[in-house]
Design a protein around this motif. Structure first.
Motif, PDB file in Angstrom:
ATOM      1  N   ILE A   1       0.857  -1.182   0.000  1.00  0.00           N
ATOM      2  CA  ILE A   1       0.000   0.000   0.000  1.00  0.00           C
ATOM      3  C   ILE A   1       0.894   1.233   0.000  1.00  0.00           C
ATOM      4  O   ILE A   1       1.683   1.439   0.912  1.00  0.00           O
ATOM      5  CB  ILE A   1      -0.943   0.020   1.218  1.00  0.00           C
ATOM      6  N   LYS A   2       0.764   2.029  -1.055  1.00  0.00           N
ATOM      7  CA  LYS A   2       1.560   3.252  -1.194  1.00  0.00           C
ATOM      8  C   LYS A   2       0.611   4.441  -1.180  1.00  0.00           C
ATOM      9  O   LYS A   2       0.131   4.880  -2.220  1.00  0.00           O
ATOM     10  CB  LYS A   2       2.361   3.203  -2.492  1.00  0.00           C
ATOM     11  N   ASN A   3       0.315   4.917   0.028  1.00  0.00           N
ATOM     12  CA  ASN A   3      -0.674   5.983   0.166  1.00  0.00           C
ATOM     13  C   ASN A   3      -0.104   7.270   0.749  1.00  0.00           C
ATOM     14  O   ASN A   3      -0.838   8.140   1.194  1.00  0.00           O
ATOM     15  CB  ASN A   3      -1.852   5.504   1.016  1.00  0.00           C
ATOM     16  N   SER A   4       1.226   7.374   0.761  1.00  0.00           N
ATOM     17  CA  SER A   4       1.874   8.583   1.271  1.00  0.00           C
ATOM     18  C   SER A   4       3.285   8.635   0.703  1.00  0.00           C
ATOM     19  O   SER A   4       3.809   7.634   0.184  1.00  0.00           O
ATOM     20  CB  SER A   4       1.939   8.562   2.797  1.00  0.00           C
ATOM     21  N   LEU A   5       3.919   9.791   0.811  1.00  0.00           N
ATOM     22  CA  LEU A   5       5.301   9.915   0.362  1.00  0.00           C
ATOM     23  C   LEU A   5       6.193   8.966   1.143  1.00  0.00           C
ATOM     24  O   LEU A   5       7.071   8.301   0.567  1.00  0.00           O
ATOM     25  CB  LEU A   5       5.785  11.360   0.531  1.00  0.00           C
ATOM     26  N   TYR A   6       5.953   8.868   2.454  1.00  0.00           N
ATOM     27  CA  TYR A   6       6.741   7.962   3.283  1.00  0.00           C
ATOM     28  C   TYR A   6       6.632   6.528   2.761  1.00  0.00           C
ATOM     29  O   TYR A   6       7.643   5.832   2.620  1.00  0.00           O
ATOM     30  CB  TYR A   6       6.264   8.018   4.739  1.00  0.00           C
ATOM     31  N   SER A   7       5.412   6.076   2.492  1.00  0.00           N
ATOM     32  CA  SER A   7       5.232   4.688   2.060  1.00  0.00           C
ATOM     33  C   SER A   7       5.865   4.444   0.698  1.00  0.00           C
ATOM     34  O   SER A   7       6.439   3.378   0.452  1.00  0.00           O
ATOM     35  CB  SER A   7       3.749   4.318   2.044  1.00  0.00           C
ATOM     36  N   HIS A   8       5.806   5.411  -0.198  1.00  0.00           N
ATOM     37  CA  HIS A   8       6.454   5.248  -1.506  1.00  0.00           C
ATOM     38  C   HIS A   8       7.960   5.075  -1.333  1.00  0.00           C
ATOM     39  O   HIS A   8       8.566   4.190  -1.961  1.00  0.00           O
ATOM     40  CB  HIS A   8       6.163   6.466  -2.398  1.00  0.00           C
ATOM     41  N   ILE A   9       8.557   5.895  -0.484  1.00  0.00           N
ATOM     42  CA  ILE A   9      10.003   5.809  -0.259  1.00  0.00           C
ATOM     43  C   ILE A   9      10.373   4.486   0.388  1.00  0.00           C
ATOM     44  O   ILE A   9      11.329   3.808  -0.021  1.00  0.00           O
ATOM     45  CB  ILE A   9      10.471   6.993   0.611  1.00  0.00           C
ATOM     46  N   GLN A  10       9.599   4.084   1.408  1.00  0.00           N
ATOM     47  CA  GLN A  10       9.904   2.838   2.109  1.00  0.00           C
ATOM     48  C   GLN A  10       9.769   1.629   1.193  1.00  0.00           C
ATOM     49  O   GLN A  10      10.619   0.732   1.205  1.00  0.00           O
ATOM     50  CB  GLN A  10       9.009   2.686   3.344  1.00  0.00           C
ATOM     51  N   TRP A  11       8.706   1.599   0.392  1.00  0.00           N
ATOM     52  CA  TRP A  11       8.526   0.457  -0.503  1.00  0.00           C
ATOM     53  C   TRP A  11       9.600   0.440  -1.590  1.00  0.00           C
ATOM     54  O   TRP A  11      10.057  -0.643  -2.009  1.00  0.00           O
ATOM     55  CB  TRP A  11       7.129   0.441  -1.108  1.00  0.00           C
ATOM     56  N   TYR A  12      10.031   1.590  -2.046  1.00  0.00           N
ATOM     57  CA  TYR A  12      11.140   1.633  -3.011  1.00  0.00           C
ATOM     58  C   TYR A  12      12.375   0.987  -2.386  1.00  0.00           C
ATOM     59  O   TYR A  12      13.052   0.158  -3.017  1.00  0.00           O
ATOM     60  CB  TYR A  12      11.431   3.080  -3.413  1.00  0.00           C
ATOM     61  N   ARG A  13      12.677   1.348  -1.145  1.00  0.00           N
ATOM     62  CA  ARG A  13      13.847   0.789  -0.456  1.00  0.00           C
ATOM     63  C   ARG A  13      13.688  -0.715  -0.213  1.00  0.00           C
ATOM     64  O   ARG A  13      14.645  -1.485  -0.360  1.00  0.00           O
ATOM     65  CB  ARG A  13      14.062   1.521   0.869  1.00  0.00           C
ATOM     66  N   ILE A  14      12.476  -1.116   0.163  1.00  0.00           N
ATOM     67  CA  ILE A  14      12.220  -2.539   0.428  1.00  0.00           C
ATOM     68  C   ILE A  14      12.437  -3.364  -0.839  1.00  0.00           C
ATOM     69  O   ILE A  14      13.145  -4.383  -0.827  1.00  0.00           O
ATOM     70  CB  ILE A  14      10.783  -2.729   0.963  1.00  0.00           C
ATOM     71  N   PHE A  15      11.850  -2.920  -1.953  1.00  0.00           N
ATOM     72  CA  PHE A  15      11.988  -3.692  -3.191  1.00  0.00           C
ATOM     73  C   PHE A  15      13.422  -3.672  -3.707  1.00  0.00           C
ATOM     74  O   PHE A  15      13.882  -4.659  -4.302  1.00  0.00           O
ATOM     75  CB  PHE A  15      11.018  -3.177  -4.251  1.00  0.00           C
ATOM     76  N   LYS A  16      14.134  -2.595  -3.448  1.00  0.00           N
ATOM     77  CA  LYS A  16      15.542  -2.552  -3.851  1.00  0.00           C
ATOM     78  C   LYS A  16      16.335  -3.612  -3.098  1.00  0.00           C
ATOM     79  O   LYS A  16      17.186  -4.302  -3.680  1.00  0.00           O
ATOM     80  CB  LYS A  16      16.113  -1.161  -3.580  1.00  0.00           C
ATOM     81  N   ARG A  17      16.040  -3.779  -1.808  1.00  0.00           N
ATOM     82  CA  ARG A  17      16.761  -4.767  -1.001  1.00  0.00           C
ATOM     83  C   ARG A  17      16.297  -6.194  -1.305  1.00  0.00           C
ATOM     84  O   ARG A  17      17.071  -7.140  -1.219  1.00  0.00           O
ATOM     85  CB  ARG A  17      16.571  -4.452   0.490  1.00  0.00           C
ATOM     86  N   LEU A  18      15.021  -6.333  -1.671  1.00  0.00           N
ATOM     87  CA  LEU A  18      14.487  -7.671  -1.940  1.00  0.00           C
ATOM     88  C   LEU A  18      14.677  -8.112  -3.389  1.00  0.00           C
ATOM     89  O   LEU A  18      14.473  -9.286  -3.707  1.00  0.00           O
ATOM     90  CB  LEU A  18      12.993  -7.720  -1.615  1.00  0.00           C
ATOM     91  N   ARG A  19      15.067  -7.184  -4.277  1.00  0.00           N
ATOM     92  CA  ARG A  19      15.098  -7.486  -5.703  1.00  0.00           C
ATOM     93  C   ARG A  19      15.910  -8.733  -6.047  1.00  0.00           C
ATOM     94  O   ARG A  19      15.428  -9.583  -6.812  1.00  0.00           O
ATOM     95  CB  ARG A  19      15.642  -6.268  -6.472  1.00  0.00           C
TER      96      ARG A  19
END
Length: 199
Positions: free
Chosen positions: A165-183
């Motif tokens: 769920i990307k419903n804020s600037l914070y969540s967009h940044i966090q999910w970007y970082r998460i997927f970068k680490r999980l890629r």
């Protein structure tokens, strides 16, 4: 917030089809394991003791369990305590977080004791044994939260069909970082799946 120590969380949505698929795939609990829906004083004490193992959840007492969890459950069956040989090893519950337009069930304090975190069946059971109840009760959405640093938990949920769920600037940044680490892991799993070596 008193003695509570909450970290910023990321949110995931669990689609009904994905939840029902995972629930169907759950194996029966092995001997020595049992599910309880906490209601007694002793069960509340066990639940509080389990949450107190993680400093990120703050300090819990049976009284706080009753006030902040049991009183807000979507149903008495929506609190789950997984026991092994009489001792609590995992817990979680669903409270009502509905809006004016949608009935929303929010998963809270999903926790697996450190000694059991390497056992996939424990994490799967505490996640998917109770979650179908939310849809049975007519909830439109089931949402869970977790720390963005809990990569193994996030990987488990994403592999099983949960959606970020990307419903804020914070969540967009966090999910970007998460997927970068999980890629690297996600790419490896995709390659194995394409070769037919992963279910």
């Amino acid at each position: 917030l008193g003695n509570r120590i909450y970290q910023p969380q990321v949110m995931l949505e669990f689609p009904r089809a994905a939840v029902e698929k995972q629930a169907r795939m759950l194996p029966p609990l092995r001997e020595g394991y049992e599910i309880r829906h906490p209601s007694t004083e002793a069960e509340c004490e066990s639940w509080a003791a389990l949450l107190n193992e993680d400093p990120g959840f703050g300090t819990w007492t049976p009284e706080r369990i009753k006030a902040e969890q049991l009183s807000k459950l979507i149903d008495p069956r929506a609190a789950t305590l997984l026991m092994h040989q009489g001792s609590p090893i995992a817990c979680g519950c669903f409270i009502d977080a509905s809006t004016r337009r949608k009935r929303v069930a929010l998963g809270m304090f999903l926790y697996v004791a450190p000694a059991y975190r390497g056992r996939a069946e424990v994490a799967q059971s505490i996640t998917y044994l109770t979650m179908p109840l939310c849809f049975e009760l007519g909830y439109d959405r089931v949402i869970g939260t977790t720390d963005p640093t809990r990569l193994s938990v996030l990987l488990l949920h994403l592999r099983n069909g949960a959606l970020p769920i990307k419903n804020s600037l914070y969540s967009h940044i966090q999910w970007y970082r998460i997927f970068k680490r999980l890629r690297p892991t996600l790419d490896a799993l995709a390659r194995r799946k394409s070769r037919g070596t992963v279910c």
